[in-house]
Design a protein around this motif. Structure first.
Motif: not given
Length: 443
Positions: A354-359
């Motif tokens: 979630a933090r990276s929006e799937l990298d």
């Protein structure tokens, strides 16, 4: 074959990497590009990295919210030792991720290892004091500080009547914003309209004299920032006098107690843009060399910055990342999940996705954070002879379980990394020549 030097020859070799966020084993890997990097370290007298990871088993409660809360199996210190690291800095913005308990537990594991360290301690004197490493080239001192930290993570002095506070060695600074006359007047109008001027007046009547600075016709404080009247817009920084002198005192002490002195500073702050060091860091690096430091090693922004040679001594304003396994930390605190609007059933992988929006965003979404350098510094008869910059590849685009471990970069990436280092070092008057895939600075 590497020549074995004696301590009185004045010959000395250091290999250094930047931010080291290790959560996984290293010695299981056997690629040639990885083992050659390891050999580069093992051949040097001093092998440095910034340990931006707390070693603990999550025994303690987390501190204030923000970013990745670091934690790694203490056994991973042995992995760093296997890689060749023998000297680490501990002062960084993650030093206080798990409060005083995290600081002290990390220190206990470091003391049980063969790594020499500095930058955190049970009180301010311990945090500021050098770590000492004995080598075939003589005794080496390391002073480590950080300009990026939470106020609660700053180590405090002991008093006759109360203990000091565990934490890091701080390098505080002041920031001043210059604005033109229309902006200056508008800030004053906004502050008055919001009632902030009345609050300042009340504070001045309650707090000790001078605790809330008086505003003038050319200086004004607004929302915790200092604004100065000028002809154009700009930002300037200056060092906190107490932290400056406190750190220089220990540099001078280290100069008298050792053969070689290294200063390390963790600094997320920047100048006009991310690739430029802030003015206070440039000033501090040169003052440290004036007081006897042989090398200055910066890290913190997770990207590389330029190299400067000052009085024949190298200043590395940032070496970027060295080991970057920040998204395989085993656990994160509840408020990190709250920031992502996740409930108690979410897992660490859910959080990192979630933090990276799937990298696609943040560190995992930009290759610049995965392309760095390891530097080799060679002194002959106490004079800097040569600096070699070795590009490293940390695996941008690989899966979470694979990226973050450094290997010597291939030819295309090496060219890209070294061109960046040439561009960033040119304003400091440093010429980097590319030879066989490495950058070379000769003195």
């Amino acid at each position: 074959a590497w020549m074995i030097y004696d301590a009185e020859s004045g010959d000395f070799t250091l290999v250094a990497g930047g931010d080291t966020m290790i959560t996984r084993r290293l010695k299981v890997f056997q690629e040639d590009s990885f083992l050659r990097l390891r050999s580069l370290f093992l051949d040097a007298d001093v092998r440095f990295a910034n340990l931006e990871m707390l070693m603990h088993d999550f025994e303690h409660s987390p501190g204030s919210a923000g970013g990745t809360f670091t934690g790694s199996d203490p056994k991973n210190l042995r992995e760093l030792e296997w890689l060749g690291i023998n000297l680490v800095s501990c002062a960084n913005n993650h030093s206080y991720d798990y409060g005083e308990g995290g600081v002290l537990t990390n220190l206990s594991h470091l003391k049980a290892s063969d790594l020499v360290y500095s930058g955190t301690g049970r009180n301010l004197s311990e945090a500021r004091a050098p770590g000492y490493l004995d080598t075939r080239a003589g005794r080496v001192a390391l002073v480590s500080a950080s300009s990026t930290f939470s106020e609660s993570g700053r180590a405090l002095d002991q008093r006759p009547d109360i203990k000091g506070r565990p934490g890091l060695n701080p390098l505080r600074f002041m920031e001043s914003h210059t604005v033109d006359r229309p902006a200056f007047d508008e800030l004053r109008r906004i502050s008055s309209g919001l009632g902030l001027e009345a609050q300042k007046h009340a504070q001045r009547g309650f707090k000790p004299q001078g605790a809330v600075p008086e505003d003038t016709d050319t200086e004004f404080r607004f929302l915790g920032k200092k604004f100065a009247l000028g002809e154009e817009f700009g930002i300037s920084t200056s060092l906190n006098a107490r932290d400056l002198e406190g750190n220089l005192k220990w540099v001078r002490d280290a100069r008298r107690m050792s053969d070689w002195v290294i200063v390390s500073v963790h600094c997320h702050e920047s100048g006009k843009h991310r690739d430029e060091p802030p003015g206070f860091l440039v000033d501090f690096a040169k003052k440290c060399i004036d007081e006897g430091a042989d090398l200055f090693i910066g890290h913190g922004p997770h990207v590389t910055r330029g190299v400067e040679i000052y009085k024949g001594k190298p200043i590395f304003y940032s070496l970027g990342n060295f080991i970057f396994q920040n998204d395989t930390v085993r656990w994160q605190p509840s408020f990190n999940y709250d920031l992502m609007k996740m409930d108690a059933g979410a897992t660490p992988a859910d959080f990192y996705d979630a933090r990276s929006e799937l990298d696609s965003r943040g560190f995992s979404g930009d290759p610049i954070y995965w392309e760095s350098v390891v530097v080799k510094c060679e002194f002959v008869k106490r004079r800097m002879s040569q600096i070699t910059l070795h590009p490293i590849d940390l695996g941008y685009g690989k899966t979470r379980g694979q990226r973050g471990r450094p290997v010597l970069a291939g030819s295309d990436m090496s060219k890209k990394i070294l061109q960046r280092m040439q561009r960033l070092s040119k304003p400091f008057g440093t010429s980097i020549k590319v030879d066989k895939g490495v950058g070379v600075v000769k003195l």
